[in-house]
Enzyme design. Structure first.
Site, mmCIF file in Angstrom:
data_model
loop_
_atom_site.group_PDB
_atom_site.id
_atom_site.type_symbol
_atom_site.label_atom_id
_atom_site.label_comp_id
_atom_site.label_asym_id
_atom_site.label_seq_id
_atom_site.Cartn_x
_atom_site.Cartn_y
_atom_site.Cartn_z
ATOM 1 N N HIS A 1 0.838 -1.199 0.000
ATOM 2 C CA HIS A 1 0.000 0.000 0.000
ATOM 3 C C HIS A 1 0.873 1.248 0.000
ATOM 4 O O HIS A 1 1.808 1.361 0.787
ATOM 5 C CB HIS A 1 -0.897 0.015 1.246
ATOM 6 N N ASP B 1 -15.034 2.723 7.528
ATOM 7 C CA ASP B 1 -14.040 3.676 7.016
ATOM 8 C C ASP B 1 -14.677 4.628 6.015
ATOM 9 O O ASP B 1 -14.358 5.821 5.992
ATOM 10 C CB ASP B 1 -12.862 2.928 6.380
ATOM 11 N N ARG C 1 -14.519 12.835 8.223
ATOM 12 C CA ARG C 1 -13.229 13.503 8.499
ATOM 13 C C ARG C 1 -12.924 14.539 7.431
ATOM 14 O O ARG C 1 -12.376 15.607 7.715
ATOM 15 C CB ARG C 1 -12.111 12.448 8.558
ATOM 16 N N SER D 1 -7.584 4.016 9.260
ATOM 17 C CA SER D 1 -8.263 3.978 7.965
ATOM 18 C C SER D 1 -7.510 3.073 6.972
ATOM 19 O O SER D 1 -8.102 2.196 6.335
ATOM 20 C CB SER D 1 -8.353 5.417 7.444
ATOM 21 N N LYS E 1 -8.507 -1.184 6.064
ATOM 22 C CA LYS E 1 -8.726 -1.725 4.713
ATOM 23 C C LYS E 1 -7.753 -2.865 4.425
ATOM 24 O O LYS E 1 -8.105 -3.866 3.807
ATOM 25 C CB LYS E 1 -8.562 -0.608 3.672
HETATM 26 N N1 URA Z 1 -5.652 7.172 2.956
HETATM 27 C C1 URA Z 1 -6.644 6.479 3.573
HETATM 28 O O1 URA Z 1 -7.066 5.426 3.105
HETATM 29 N N2 URA Z 1 -7.136 6.978 4.721
HETATM 30 C C2 URA Z 1 -6.705 8.123 5.282
HETATM 31 O O2 URA Z 1 -7.188 8.507 6.332
HETATM 32 C C3 URA Z 1 -5.682 8.827 4.626
HETATM 33 C C4 URA Z 1 -5.168 8.320 3.464
#
Ligand code: URA
Length: 441
Positions: A82, A161, A168, A183, A187
């Site tokens: 990621h 999320d 947010r 977050s 995932k």
């Molecule tokens: N990428 C994400 O998936 N979540 C965040 O909070 C910031 C960047």
């Protein structure tokens, strides 16, 4: 349990228990906790932070709020990767085939671009015919037969999320290290791989502008991954300069193919070799030296490029454009950006470079905007380069004549040209594992 009490507890800097956190996340997803109370809680987290334990619990709850992908029917070790996002970051298109060519499985769900950063799913969709939305069985079949598959996130992955991120985004609470870690790792845990490699970008084109914040985010995410039983590591890499030379969707696929043909830009090639080697290392393929050697071999002998071709074909994409990148649809308007003076490029505000590419049509401002796949920028000069008045700094591509001038203005405003060169920055700053931080030489 009253939400009011949980907000005041966090406001006062106390830690929430698992039971309280469960009430919070599950209640919010079910719609029982209103946005105004969750906003107050998020702002309290923004100022007070969360303990390691709270962060790990919240991540598990976010991961478990929707489908948890079970990859056990895919043989072998599954490694996810990621990136926290950047400009010109086409690493997944290179790293996934490199890792798969060396024997690890990559069953990856990627995101779309938003704001100044690009997204792998949009880049893949610039390949004619490419399908990025596969049913689970087909996704698994592609990974089992080719070693890799990259698709978009399934509809019911981490609904908590989705709701929290949207909130947010409008309550000025995105820039909180524990909330970003929850977050991203929520995932990643839901996506089901055995090992997770994180590419935490740092600099003017990244979420985290300072090395200190990037390091803190990397450490937080590694700790969450390990506490969930996943082998997790992070590289902190430079995003104070666009990665490679091409920015924009099909332009980035073209550069990824060239890199897999072992004729890509030096910076991009180096970052990708290290990311892929770290994926192999997490999978237990060998020591770091062995992993680096294996990755380099798969780049040099063409097996990684072959993996990309297999994946594109299995996902319905036209492999002729990969075999011959000149077959990608071309932008109808092309404009050179000329250097206004002599000197050295000492800084490229990377976010601003990404915005210039978006103006040309390569990105979207809102989720529903259409992308122009052929739009973008090819950089001819980068930070550290000497330039002479009249040199071509970059070439802009798009399909709307009226966008060329604003994009050119935006791009030029991102550059600093000075009489003396600046000190060259590192490409890879550090490697973070649960055992500590190794700083690059
Ligand atoms: N990428 C994400 O998936 N979540 C965040 O909070 C910031 C960047």
């Amino acid at each position: 349990m009253r939400m009011y009490d949980l907000i005041s507890k966090k406001r006062n800097g106390e830690a929430l228990s698992r039971e309280e956190m469960t009430h919070l996340i599950e209640g919010y997803v079910r719609g029982e906790i209103p946005d105004y109370q969750m906003s107050a809680f998020l702002m309290a987290v923004y100022f007070q932070g969360m303990t390691k334990e709270e962060t790990a619990i919240m991540t598990q709850l976010v991961a478990g709020s929707g489908d948890m992908v079970d990859l056990s029917s895919i043989e072998g070790i599954k490694v996810d990767k990621h990136s926290t996002g950047g400009v010109g970051d086409k690493t997944t298109l290179i790293v996934a085939p490199l890792a798969a060519a060396c024997g690890v499985k990559v069953a990856k769900m990627s995101g779309r671009g938003l704001g100044h950063t690009g997204g792998t799913v949009d880049k893949l969709e610039s390949i004619p015919g490419m399908r990025v939305s596969l049913e689970r069985d087909e996704f698994f079949d592609v990974v089992n037969s080719t070693g890799l598959c990259v698709i978009g996130q399934s509809g019911n992955l981490t609904p908590a999320d989705k709701k929290l991120y949207a909130l947010r985004d409008v309550t000025a609470t995105v820039e909180s290290i524990p909330l970003i870690a929850v977050s991203i790792m929520g995932k990643k845990l839901a996506a089901g791989s055995d090992c997770i490699l994180l590419d935490v970008k740092t600099g003017s084109g990244a979420f985290m502008n300072t090395l200190e914040d990037s390091l803190a985010l990397a450490q937080e995410m590694v700790s969450i991954g390990e506490s969930a039983g996943k082998k997790t590591a992070a590289l902190i890499t430079n995003m104070d300069i666009p990665l490679g030379n091409n920015i924009g969707n099909s332009l980035e696929v073209i550069e990824a193919v060239e890199t897999l043909q072992n004729r890509g830009p030096e910076d991009l090639t180096k970052v990708c070799i290290h990311l892929a080697a770290n994926m192999l290392y997490l999978a237990g393929i060998g020591d770091m030296e062995t992993c680096l050697a294996k990755v380099k071999e798969s780049l040099e002998n063409g097996t990684a490029l072959q993996k990309l071709l297999e994946m594109v074909e299995a996902q319905g994409g036209d492999i002729n454009v990969i075999k011959d990148v000149s077959k990608f649809e071309k932008a109808s308007v092309v404009k050179e950006v000329i250097s206004p003076c002599d000197g050295y490029i000492t800084f490229m505000n990377t976010k601003e470079c990404g915005i210039a590419s978006c103006i040309l049509g390569a990105g979207r401002e809102t989720k529903d905007d259409e992308i122009d796949y052929s739009a973008g920028i090819v950089l001819k000069k980068k930070t550290g380069d000497k330039v002479t008045k009249g040199d071509v700094l970059a070439v802009l591509y798009g399909n709307k004549e009226e966008k060329m001038q604003p994009a050119e203005k935006q791009f030029l405003s991102a550059l600093k040209i000075e009489p003396h060169p600046s000190v060259k920055e590192k490409l890879i700053y550090a490697r973070v594992t649960i055992d500590g931080v190794e700083w690059a030489d």
